[in-house]
Design an enzyme around this catalytic site. Structure first.
Site, PDB file in Angstrom:
ATOM      1  N   GLU A  98     -19.153   9.927  -0.427  1.00  0.00           N
ATOM      2  CA  GLU A  98     -18.862   9.876  -1.854  1.00  0.00           C
ATOM      3  C   GLU A  98     -19.719   8.837  -2.574  1.00  0.00           C
ATOM      4  OE1 GLU A  98     -14.291  11.550  -1.386  1.00  0.00           O
ATOM      5  OE2 GLU A  98     -14.640   9.401  -1.569  1.00  0.00           O
ATOM      6  N   GLY A 105       0.823  -1.205   0.000  1.00  0.00           N
ATOM      7  CA  GLY A 105       0.000   0.000   0.000  1.00  0.00           C
ATOM      8  C   GLY A 105       0.857   1.255   0.000  1.00  0.00           C
ATOM      9  N   ASP A 150      -2.356   2.148   8.530  1.00  0.00           N
ATOM     10  CA  ASP A 150      -3.588   1.833   9.266  1.00  0.00           C
ATOM     11  C   ASP A 150      -3.398   0.784  10.350  1.00  0.00           C
ATOM     12  OD1 ASP A 150      -4.704   3.571   7.498  1.00  0.00           O
ATOM     13  OD2 ASP A 150      -6.032   2.142   6.533  1.00  0.00           O
ATOM     14  N   ALA A 168      -4.001   8.093   3.959  1.00  0.00           N
ATOM     15  CA  ALA A 168      -2.842   7.769   3.136  1.00  0.00           C
ATOM     16  C   ALA A 168      -1.616   8.592   3.509  1.00  0.00           C
ATOM     17  CB  ALA A 168      -3.191   7.980   1.664  1.00  0.00           C
TER      18      ALA A 168
END
Length: 439
Positions: free
Chosen positions: A175, A18, A305, A322
């Site tokens: 969203e 990630g 995370d 992020a």
């Protein structure tokens, strides 16, 4: 045991491709170390745009990039597709689906997964959206349900297929709700002329009394106004009790009949077996010190995370975004070099660059320090930042063209059902039904 180490340099094993894992590996490119990057997929995905894959605005290839191609030419790095099944912290090796792997330094950048808070019914029947396969499952499910609505003879029978509920009013829920509202307002009557847009209902649910809880009051209020104007039904300050695949029940007795529930109400760290439960804090995150080193260890680290750097200034760790992972990856690269050389390390300090969310066409909110943006300028800012953050020039071009087409036509995306989504039978239900075995 395979060490995968062919030189005298220390071996750093990074679990997870990630944001944090990639940044760490890149920063170590010219250092005298060997790097082994492990991930269960051979690609890096861009989670902020998963909702557009789920609603058919983008194809999944636009937000995925080959990990091997990303590190092409980096001589001190090898990549393996593998899933970690355990960590032996005493003897410094990993148990994986490709065998045991020894390490000198271990960095867990395994990210997070959906947190259903122990509710097995909701876990089985609601749709998560943390990975590309989950986003595609959601896309196929809602398209299949629209097709079912077309052939349902009465409004009552169409209702559950045309009701879409997002649980969790953070950026993902907001969203998604905005995207489904735009689908209702601009696409439904074009693709499905038999259906009336008044029959399609979009709900956004949260136990908090506001949308976009971590953002400023001004941005939260603006987002709420945009959603209401787009026709989203807001249910704030309510708690979901259960969901059986057809009825979503709330504390207090309210029931919504729906076949479409997306759960984005929480996340939890992905922690391999072998990490002591005593080291886990809220959100199933691993407790680390000021340099992201797992408490009680000397050579194991957790970033992004899955890690929680618990200090006086950050008693609950840093937010799961992020930028935290990227900045931690960069600082950890420096500190690993210091540790290898026997030099003092430096504490990680997070530089909050702000947060933003898009609600729909020309509608977004952004908190950039003291600067608060909303509307068209925030929407352009959101688009620019997300576009440049995508890996790969081709992905940037594909995404930009898709966005341009959607903006000009009000009907972007293809919304094809490439494969059918079939929800698996819950283990408890299968056992109760005593399903016969087949040869």
């Amino acid at each position: 045991m395979d060490t995968t180490q062919n030189t005298k340099f220390p071996l750093i094993v990074i679990v997870g491709g990630g944001f944090g894992g990639i940044e760490l590996a890149k920063q170590l490119a010219k250092e005298p170390v060997e790097i082994l990057l492990l991930d269960k997929h051979n690609y890096h995905s861009f989670p902020p745009l998963l909702y557009q894959v789920a609603t058919g605005s983008l194809e999944c290839e636009a937000i995925a990039f080959s990990l091997r191609k990303n590190f092409e030419g980096q001589k001190n790095l090898r990549f393996r597709v593998a899933e970690v099944t355990g960590v032996n912290t005493q003897n410094n090796y990993l148990e994986t689906t490709i065998g045991e792997i020894a390490y000198d330094y271990l960095v867990m950048a395994t990210g997070s997964t959906t947190n259903f808070f122990g509710n097995k019914d909701i876990e089985h029947n609601a749709m998560p959206m943390k990975t590309i396969p989950e986003a595609l499952n959601l896309r196929y499910m809602f398209l299949q349900n629209l097709e079912q609505a077309v052939i349902a003879p009465t409004r009552e029978e169409r209702e559950p297929y045309l009701t879409f509920v997002m649980v969790g009013a953070g950026p993902t829920g907001v969203e998604l709700a905005g995207s489904f509202a735009e689908l209702k307002n601009h696409v439904l009557s074009k693709d499905y002329p038999e259906l009336k847009k008044e029959e399609m209902q979009v709900y956004l649910v949260d136990f908090l009394p506001k949308v976009l809880g971590p953002m400023s009051e001004d941005s939260s209020a603006k987002a709420k106004g945009y959603l209401e104007k787009m026709g989203v039904n807001l249910m704030l300050g309510v708690k979901v009790e259960s969901y059986d695949g057809t009825e979503l029940k709330f504390e207090g007795g309210k029931v919504i009949r729906t076949k479409n529930v997306v759960w984005s109400a929480g996340v939890m760290g992905v922690v391999p077996e072998g990490i002591s439960e005593d080291l886990l804090v809220k959100g199933n995150r691993i407790k680390t010190d000021e340099i992201c080193r797992v408490v009680g260890t000397s050579n194991i680290f957790a970033i992004g995370d899955v890690g929680a750097s618990v200090t006086e200034a950050t008693p609950n760790g840093h937010p799961g975004v992020a930028q935290v992972a990227i900045q931690q990856g960069k600082k950890l690269a420096e500190n690993l070099v210091h540790l290898i050389k026997g030099e003092p390390t430096e504490a990680f300090k997070y530089n909050d660059l702000g947060s933003m969310a898009t609600i729909g066409r020309n509608k977004a909110v952004a908190d950039l320090g003291k600067i608060k943006l909303s509307g068209f300028i925030a929407w352009l800012t959101w688009m620019f930042i997300h576009l440049i953050s995508l890996l790969g020039f081709k992905n940037k071009v594909i995404t930009f063209i898709a966005w341009l087409g959607s903006y000009m036509t009000y009907n972007g995306g293809t919304r094809l059902i490439i494969r059918r989504y079939v929800r698996e039978v819950a283990p408890e239900a299968a056992a109760a039904a005593q399903l016969p075995k087949t040869d």
